[in-house]
Scaffold this active site. Sequence first.
Site, PDB file in Angstrom:
ATOM      1  N   ARG A 188       0.829  -1.212   0.000  1.00 39.96           N
ATOM      2  CA  ARG A 188       0.000   0.000   0.000  1.00 39.96           C
ATOM      3  C   ARG A 188       0.856   1.251   0.000  1.00 39.96           C
ATOM      4  NH1 ARG A 188      -3.880   0.271   4.931  1.00 39.96           N
ATOM      5  NH2 ARG A 188      -4.291  -1.861   4.272  1.00 39.96           N
ATOM      6  N   SER A 212      -8.379   0.337   0.407  1.00 41.56           N
ATOM      7  CA  SER A 212      -9.126   0.010   1.632  1.00 41.56           C
ATOM      8  C   SER A 212      -9.793   1.245   2.232  1.00 41.56           C
ATOM      9  CB  SER A 212      -8.187  -0.672   2.631  1.00 41.56           C
ATOM     10  OG  SER A 212      -8.905  -1.221   3.696  1.00 41.56           O
ATOM     11  N   HIS A 213      -9.491   1.559   3.507  1.00 41.93           N
ATOM     12  CA  HIS A 213     -10.127   2.685   4.202  1.00 41.93           C
ATOM     13  C   HIS A 213      -9.246   3.939   4.148  1.00 41.93           C
ATOM     14  CE1 HIS A 213      -7.339   0.756   6.908  1.00 41.93           C
ATOM     15  NE2 HIS A 213      -7.210   1.922   7.506  1.00 41.93           N
ATOM     16  N   LYS A 228      -4.187  -6.434  -2.041  1.00 42.80           N
ATOM     17  CA  LYS A 228      -4.350  -7.496  -1.047  1.00 42.80           C
ATOM     18  C   LYS A 228      -4.169  -8.815  -1.789  1.00 42.80           C
ATOM     19  CE  LYS A 228      -7.123  -4.884   2.223  1.00 42.80           C
ATOM     20  NZ  LYS A 228      -8.429  -4.577   2.814  1.00 42.80           N
ATOM     21  N   ASP A 265     -16.472   0.461   5.003  1.00 48.20           N
ATOM     22  CA  ASP A 265     -15.299   1.236   4.599  1.00 48.20           C
ATOM     23  C   ASP A 265     -15.148   1.171   3.077  1.00 48.20           C
ATOM     24  OD1 ASP A 265     -14.301  -1.355   4.256  1.00 48.20           O
ATOM     25  OD2 ASP A 265     -12.291  -0.831   4.938  1.00 48.20           O
ATOM     26  N   ASP A 322     -13.505  -0.555   0.903  1.00 46.36           N
ATOM     27  CA  ASP A 322     -13.584  -1.812   0.148  1.00 46.36           C
ATOM     28  C   ASP A 322     -14.487  -2.831   0.830  1.00 46.36           C
ATOM     29  OD1 ASP A 322     -11.757  -2.288   2.234  1.00 46.36           O
ATOM     30  OD2 ASP A 322     -10.546  -3.667   1.047  1.00 46.36           O
ATOM     31  N   ASP A 328     -14.683  -4.324   3.704  1.00 47.42           N
ATOM     32  CA  ASP A 328     -14.302  -5.437   4.576  1.00 47.42           C
ATOM     33  C   ASP A 328     -14.346  -5.033   6.051  1.00 47.42           C
ATOM     34  OD1 ASP A 328     -12.003  -3.888   4.694  1.00 47.42           O
ATOM     35  OD2 ASP A 328     -10.657  -5.428   3.904  1.00 47.42           O
ATOM     36  N   ARG A 329     -14.711  -3.762   6.313  1.00 47.59           N
ATOM     37  CA  ARG A 329     -14.904  -3.288   7.696  1.00 47.59           C
ATOM     38  C   ARG A 329     -16.338  -2.812   7.863  1.00 47.59           C
ATOM     39  NH1 ARG A 329     -10.354   0.681   9.998  1.00 47.59           N
ATOM     40  NH2 ARG A 329      -8.483  -0.520   9.557  1.00 47.59           N
ATOM     41  N   HIS A 363     -13.180  -5.314  11.265  1.00 50.32           N
ATOM     42  CA  HIS A 363     -13.005  -6.530  10.461  1.00 50.32           C
ATOM     43  C   HIS A 363     -13.645  -7.682  11.245  1.00 50.32           C
ATOM     44  CE1 HIS A 363     -10.035  -5.141   7.444  1.00 50.32           C
ATOM     45  NE2 HIS A 363      -9.583  -4.353   8.399  1.00 50.32           N
TER      46      HIS A 363
END
Length: 459
Positions: free
Chosen positions: A16, A104-105, A114, A237, A239, A241-242, A324
Amino acid sequence: MTHTFNPTILREYDVRGIVGDTLTSADAYALGRGYAAVATEEGAKRIAVGRDGRTHSPELEAELVRGLTEGGVDVVRIGMGPSPMLYFATHHLGVDGGIQVTGSHNPADYNGFKLLLKARSVFGEEIQALGRRCAAGDWSEGEGRVEDIDVIDAYVDRLVEDFQGGAFRIGWDAGNGAGGPVLEKLVKRLPGEHYTIFTEIDGSFPNHHPDPTVEKNLEDLKQLVADKSLDFGIAFDGDADRIGAVDGKGRVIWGDQLMMILAAPVLEEIPGATIIADVKASQILFDRIAELGGTPLMWKTGHSLIKSKMKETGSPLAGEMSGHIFFKHRWYGFDDALYASVRLIEAVAQSSKSLTQLMDAMPRSTSTPEMRFPVEESRKFAVVDEVLERLASEGATVDATDGARVNSGDGWWLLRASNTQDVLVARAEAMDEAALERLVGQLDAQLARSGVTRTEGTH
């Protein structure tokens, strides 16, 4: 041909960086070549690739795919969607691994990757090894094929396949992240009344930053719940996943509180099961898991680390304060905010209470928010080690699973080094304000002895 990455982008859990600064399309190509080399050595031939809604994701995806195919790997592109849809695709399509292009966030100028291979997350030393491999130009050669497969409907079908009931009035905030289109399809399949906001994918995130663990990012959702008098609200978030949530009174339900609600039906079905939460979670959660007949396990923060520990212990459910949530029970063991939402609806229905009543009934403690303060990269782990050494010599009760988590009659405090940023992370929890002040005082005293001052912490 060789390629050297900016070392700051090879993180503990993923790759990232800031696009055009620390992360470039040349990095995406090299990562594809390096990954292909490792994959072919392991006999992996076909890889799924997905991307989030960031403005630079298509370009990074194109270069990644070029690298993968020139390294001899076949690619199945599933297009734009949330990270969990890519994780799902690796099971559904019978491929040997997967890569999601996602920031992501993180803020809009970030992006990254990922990585999954042979049903495991690629993280830690494996990511560093990929970097070394690219620097040495140790790449495979070949001509992989590319095909496009749309999995969104299959994913939504699977999300609701064994849904076990509960009709509520729910508000949803996708934060203009990659989960929006899936969410729009999902709510049509669920009973109850659903109100969605910001489901249009927009990589500039015009409404608010897509990180539901920061309370100010939940203001629009709270407003929606209040305006329509809804039962509760759910947010994702960037993507998806949260997960973040608020109850009917607009109170934030933090990751460990969500876990208290989600663990109950799982432990009813699998008595004695190991339920995992990270070191930032409340003591109240670990006590509650034990009370429900489960085996609580405190583990290191980080989605890759938690997934590995779940496999090792056979855990059906794990969660982090960061939202998560990982279900192995009736699911695949990966973190998926859309699936966690479905299970939250079920868990509330099975409790015969409203989510607001469940929140009202939770034991109360007082805690600091997650405090993050900058420390030089070279010092961040050293400071934690110094604190651990001093605490050991003073005979304190310390859990050193991930940093230092110190228990006392007042409650507990935590100090750990972030794996993703040059910061130290701290948190404390007590039964009242006076005890909390004493705990934060202990933390500050330890930091001072290592020459560090805690600046006013934010999430």
